[in-house]
Each structure stands twice: as structure tokens, then as C-alpha cells.
Design a protein around this motif. Structure first.
Motif, PDB file in Angstrom:
ATOM      1  N   UNK A 117      43.709  34.824  39.598  1.00 14.19           N
ATOM      2  CA  UNK A 117      43.444  35.915  38.658  1.00 14.19           C
ATOM      3  C   UNK A 117      43.723  35.473  37.221  1.00 14.19           C
ATOM      4  N   UNK A 118      43.345  36.298  36.281  1.00 13.70           N
ATOM      5  CA  UNK A 118      43.610  36.032  34.867  1.00 13.70           C
ATOM      6  C   UNK A 118      45.129  36.052  34.643  1.00 13.70           C
ATOM      7  N   UNK A 119      45.611  35.114  33.852  1.00 12.54           N
ATOM      8  CA  UNK A 119      47.048  35.026  33.589  1.00 12.54           C
ATOM      9  C   UNK A 119      47.570  36.264  32.885  1.00 12.54           C
ATOM     10  N   UNK A 120      48.389  37.047  33.609  1.00 14.65           N
ATOM     11  CA  UNK A 120      48.801  38.352  33.095  1.00 14.65           C
ATOM     12  C   UNK A 120      49.737  38.971  34.140  1.00 14.65           C
ATOM     13  N   UNK A 121      50.845  39.534  33.706  1.00 14.27           N
ATOM     14  CA  UNK A 121      51.806  40.105  34.668  1.00 14.27           C
ATOM     15  C   UNK A 121      51.609  41.598  34.898  1.00 14.27           C
ATOM     16  N   UNK A 122      50.626  42.183  34.230  1.00 13.11           N
ATOM     17  CA  UNK A 122      50.486  43.632  34.310  1.00 13.11           C
ATOM     18  C   UNK A 122      49.193  44.060  35.014  1.00 13.11           C
ATOM     19  N   UNK A 123      48.086  43.810  34.350  1.00 10.37           N
ATOM     20  CA  UNK A 123      46.821  44.437  34.734  1.00 10.37           C
ATOM     21  C   UNK A 123      46.276  44.047  36.116  1.00 10.37           C
ATOM     22  N   UNK A 124      46.330  42.765  36.491  1.00 10.01           N
ATOM     23  CA  UNK A 124      45.725  42.424  37.786  1.00 10.01           C
ATOM     24  C   UNK A 124      46.332  43.211  38.952  1.00 10.01           C
ATOM     25  N   UNK A 125      47.577  43.669  38.791  1.00  5.24           N
ATOM     26  CA  UNK A 125      48.241  44.399  39.875  1.00  5.24           C
ATOM     27  C   UNK A 125      47.535  45.711  40.201  1.00  5.24           C
ATOM     28  N   UNK A 126      46.797  46.227  39.237  1.00  3.31           N
ATOM     29  CA  UNK A 126      46.183  47.545  39.396  1.00  3.31           C
ATOM     30  C   UNK A 126      44.802  47.494  40.035  1.00  3.31           C
ATOM     31  N   UNK A 127      44.204  46.311  40.075  1.00  4.40           N
ATOM     32  CA  UNK A 127      42.805  46.227  40.517  1.00  4.40           C
ATOM     33  C   UNK A 127      42.673  45.471  41.838  1.00  4.40           C
ATOM     34  N   UNK A 128      42.321  46.215  42.879  1.00  6.86           N
ATOM     35  CA  UNK A 128      42.067  45.604  44.180  1.00  6.86           C
ATOM     36  C   UNK A 128      40.793  44.775  44.100  1.00  6.86           C
ATOM     37  N   UNK A 129      40.769  43.655  44.804  1.00  5.62           N
ATOM     38  CA  UNK A 129      39.534  42.867  44.853  1.00  5.62           C
ATOM     39  C   UNK A 129      39.034  42.698  46.283  1.00  5.62           C
ATOM     40  N   UNK A 130      39.800  43.222  47.251  1.00  2.00           N
ATOM     41  CA  UNK A 130      39.431  43.079  48.657  1.00  2.00           C
ATOM     42  C   UNK A 130      40.272  42.024  49.363  1.00  2.00           C
ATOM     43  N   UNK A 131      41.351  41.615  48.717  1.00  4.35           N
ATOM     44  CA  UNK A 131      42.211  40.561  49.250  1.00  4.35           C
ATOM     45  C   UNK A 131      43.030  41.019  50.457  1.00  4.35           C
ATOM     46  N   UNK A 132      43.506  40.031  51.261  1.00  3.27           N
ATOM     47  CA  UNK A 132      44.462  40.339  52.328  1.00  3.27           C
ATOM     48  C   UNK A 132      45.871  40.466  51.750  1.00  3.27           C
ATOM     49  N   UNK A 133      46.207  39.550  50.856  1.00  4.57           N
ATOM     50  CA  UNK A 133      47.539  39.557  50.259  1.00  4.57           C
ATOM     51  C   UNK A 133      47.458  39.251  48.775  1.00  4.57           C
ATOM     52  N   UNK A 134      48.392  39.836  48.051  1.00  2.33           N
ATOM     53  CA  UNK A 134      48.585  39.441  46.664  1.00  2.33           C
ATOM     54  C   UNK A 134      49.785  38.494  46.644  1.00  2.33           C
ATOM     55  N   UNK A 135      49.599  37.360  46.023  1.00  2.49           N
ATOM     56  CA  UNK A 135      50.695  36.407  45.888  1.00  2.49           C
ATOM     57  C   UNK A 135      50.970  36.257  44.403  1.00  2.49           C
ATOM     58  N   UNK A 136      52.226  36.356  43.995  1.00  4.25           N
ATOM     59  CA  UNK A 136      52.496  36.160  42.575  1.00  4.25           C
ATOM     60  C   UNK A 136      53.366  34.942  42.366  1.00  4.25           C
ATOM     61  N   UNK A 137      53.127  34.296  41.254  1.00  7.51           N
ATOM     62  CA  UNK A 137      53.921  33.124  40.887  1.00  7.51           C
ATOM     63  C   UNK A 137      54.509  33.375  39.510  1.00  7.51           C
ATOM     64  N   UNK A 138      55.796  33.057  39.400  1.00  5.83           N
ATOM     65  CA  UNK A 138      56.481  33.226  38.122  1.00  5.83           C
ATOM     66  C   UNK A 138      57.347  31.989  37.964  1.00  5.83           C
ATOM     67  N   UNK A 139      57.557  31.559  36.727  1.00  7.78           N
ATOM     68  CA  UNK A 139      58.361  30.354  36.552  1.00  7.78           C
ATOM     69  C   UNK A 139      59.728  30.725  35.971  1.00  7.78           C
ATOM     70  N   UNK A 140      60.710  29.886  36.243  1.00  8.33           N
ATOM     71  CA  UNK A 140      62.076  30.200  35.796  1.00  8.33           C
ATOM     72  C   UNK A 140      62.173  30.276  34.276  1.00  8.33           C
ATOM     73  N   UNK A 141      61.258  29.623  33.572  1.00  8.58           N
ATOM     74  CA  UNK A 141      61.302  29.679  32.100  1.00  8.58           C
ATOM     75  C   UNK A 141      60.914  31.057  31.558  1.00  8.58           C
ATOM     76  N   UNK A 142      60.347  31.893  32.406  1.00 10.82           N
ATOM     77  CA  UNK A 142      59.957  33.238  31.956  1.00 10.82           C
ATOM     78  C   UNK A 142      61.143  34.201  31.923  1.00 10.82           C
TER      79      UNK A 142
END
Lengths: 218, 123
Positions: A117-142
Motif C-alpha cells: 500500500x501507499x506509505x501512510x499510517x492512517x488512510x490505508x486502514x480505512x479502505x478494504x481491497x479484498x485482502x485476507x489479512x492486513x499486515x503492518x510494518x513499522x520500524x523502531x526509528x518511528x
């Protein structure tokens, strides 16, 4: 006069997403929607995942970016089918964009589709695309305070990859706080500490995604 | 940040719903937006004003009802309205909790002004 309309504002998207989901089910494709901030390591994780799994699974990737095809070029270099979607300013992918992207694939040949998805911690969470799972990645520097600041993404995700843990010695990242907050926001969240640079912890992720992907014809 | 996409969807719904009312103008729209939806009412209003220009919704006022976050505990059965988005029961500390409100992104009703008859409200 007043017109009563009780409707989900994003209903049109939900309808398309469920059509996508049905198509993926019919074709036996497991779909992961990979979300995270710019620079969290989404594309690098994808590259590692492709290298590990491409011998045993047939993988395809949709790359969502506001502009440029740089990520798609990185992925295509691994010799797997890749489609770039440029949202032209939109901060997320939606069901319709993904549906358009699917035209670039032979779905009968795919076991696993990863949508970056587009790099963003907010908006993609709101829009279903038909996926089985949402996986999120965050780095310790954040920073360790993100789960409470961006709760929706943590809440809708099945798995959370905490990346760049090789940098922990140089940061004031409070692991206990981070994990505590993440579990409060989503007690079912599966958290994996990883480093795409050193490879630490990646086997957990490979196993997780492999278990969910069935092989065509087996 | 995705308020413009939401405003766009909203305008599409309005166009559909008002098809039978040729020439009508939309004067008021009522929405329910959950606290956890990640939507800023001010940003949504701004996006709506910008995107509705030239449409039958231009100048419509947006009434946004914010919906607080409610969770239901499946262990003790209690329902709580909570400030923080934690899936932990404030009463029994159980984690088998479901969110029952707080993610709404709904249009509830709209008021339209007929091209001929002026503003009327029916309930």
C-alpha cells in the motif's frame, strides 16, 4: 424535504472489495495488504519475502505509490509479475484501484498476492481491497508511541512487523511500552520483531505467510 | 488525510439518491463519524466544500455527529464508552472485547430544496 439515507459512505468501495475477495477465493489466491509508513521497510521486506518463497509459491505484487515506479522496478527485478499503481496523490489504495491492477496478471497462475500500500499510517486502514489479512510494518526509528497515536491501523492488522531492530542499541525505543500499547489496542495482534538488514526474525514471518498460502495444484 | 476520497464518495451517493429530484439543491447533510475512523471533521468539511462546487450540493451545510468509541466485553457482558482505543474491558480487564461503535462513516439524511417549491422538511 428530508431524505433518509442510512449508508456507509465508503459502501461503493466495500462492494468492490468484496467482489475482489470473491475472485481471490475462486482463484485460490491468498492476499496480504502490506501497510506502513514511508521508509518502514515495506519494499525491502517484500524483496526478502519473494527471495525466500518464490521457489515454492507463485507470487505476484501490486505496488501502490503516489508517484514513480521505483518500487515496482525493484520488485520486477526479482522476476515476478508486478503491477504498479500510481494513485496520483491519493494516500491509499482502494478496492477499485486493486481491481484495475489485477488486469495485469494471470490469476490462475498466482498463489500469493502481496499488495504494498501507499506509505501512510492512517488512510490505508480505512479502505478494504479484498485482502485476507492486513499486515503492518513499522520500524523502531518511528518511536515506541505509535500504537496509541495511530490506533486504527494497529487494530485492523493481523500481524505487526517491528523492523530495524538491529538499530535498537542506538535508540531510546521502549520495547515494553510499544508492545504493551499495541496489545491494548489489539489483543489479537501477532507481533514479530525483525530486521530486514540482518535477517533476524524473518523466518517467523516467512512461516506465517507460507502457512496461509496454498500452492496451486497441490 | 483521506477526507477528500470520503467527500468524493459522499458526493457520488448524493448524486444517486437525488436522481429523482431534478433541479433540487442539497441544503443540509447529516453524517455520523466514529471517533476511531481517523477522519477529521474540519478536513472533511473543507474537502466537501471544495469538491461540491458546481454540483447540487454546493453550499450545503454539513452536520457531523461524532460517535464515541463503545466496546462490549464478551466475558462480563458489559458495554463501555471509552476514551482510549483499548480493547480491554475497563470492568473485568478481559480482552475478548468487540468494538460496537466508533468506526462509523455514515450518511444519515439529507435535506433538499426543490427547484420549484422552496425548502420543505418532512420526517
Amino acid at each position: 424535504m428530508e431524505i433518509k439515507v442510512v449508508k456507509h459512505i465508503l459502501e461503493a468501495n466495500e462492494v468492490i472489495a468484496s467482489q475482489n475477495r470473491k475472485l481471490f477465493e475462486e482463484k485460490g489466491i491468498y492476499v496480504a495488504n502490506l501497510m506502513g509508513s514511508p521508509g518502514a521497510g515495506k519494499t525491502t521486506l517484500l524483496e526478502k519475502t519473494i527471495e525466500k518463497l518464490k521457489e515454492t509459491k507463485s507470487i505476484a505484487v501490486i505496488e501502490g505509490d503516489i508517484e514513480t515506479s521505483r518500487d515496482a522496478e525493484r520488485i520486477a527485478a526479482h522476476a515476478i509479475p508486478t503491477v504498479q499503481i500510481n494513485t496520483g496523490g491519493a494516500c491509499h489504495l482502494d478496492g477499485n484501484m486493486v481491481r484495475g491492477g489485477l488486469e495485469g496478471f494471470d490469476l490462475d497462475q498466482i498463489d500469493l498476492l502481496i499488495v504494498e500500500n501507499v506509505g501512510n499510517l492512517v488512510c490505508p486502514a480505512e479502505f478494504e481491497i479484498g485482502e485476507n489479512d492486513k499486515a503492518m510494518i513499522i520500524s523502531v526509528t518511528e518511536g515506541d508511541d505509535k500504537p496509541e497515536k495511530y490506533p486504527l491501523m494497529f487494530q485492523v492488522s493481523s500481524v505487526l512487523l517491528l523492523n530495524k531492530i538491529d538499530l535498537l542499541p542506538y535508540l531510546d525505543f521502549d520495547m515494553e511500552r510499544f508492545q504493551g500499547e499495541a496489545f491494548k489496542v489489539n489483543p489479537r495482534l501477532k507481533i514479530m520483531n525483525i530486521s530486514c538488514k540482518t535477517g533476524e526474525g524473518l523466518d517467523n514471518w516467512f512461516r506465517w505467510i507460507e502457512e496461509r498460502t496454498s500452492k496451486k495444484g497441490s | 488525510m483521506h477526507e477528500s476520497a470520503i467527500a468524493q464518495s459522499l458526493l457520488e451517493i448524493i448524486e444517486q439518491e437525488t436522481l429523482p429530484y431534478a433541479g433540487a439543491k442539497v441544503t443540509t447533510l447529516t453524517l455520523r463519524i466514529g471517533k476511531l475512523s481517523g477522519v477529521m471533521p474540519e478536513a472533511l468539511t473543507f474537502a466537501f466544500e471544495a469538491l461540491s462546487m458546481g454540483s447540487r450540493s454546493e453550499g450545503a451545510s454539513l452536520i457531523i455527529e461524532e460517535v464515541p468509541l463503545s466496546i462490549k466485553c464478551n466475558q462480563c457482558g458489559r458495554v463501555h464508552i471509552v476514551d482510549d482505543p483499548f480493547m480491554i474491558c475497563p470492568h473485568c480487564e478481559g480482552t475478548d472485547v468487540e468494538m460496537i461503535a466508533g468506526r462509523e462513516l455514515e450518511i444519515r439524511n439529507m435535506e433538499i430544496e426543490d427547484g420549484n417549491q422552496g425548502s420543505q422538511t418532512h420526517t
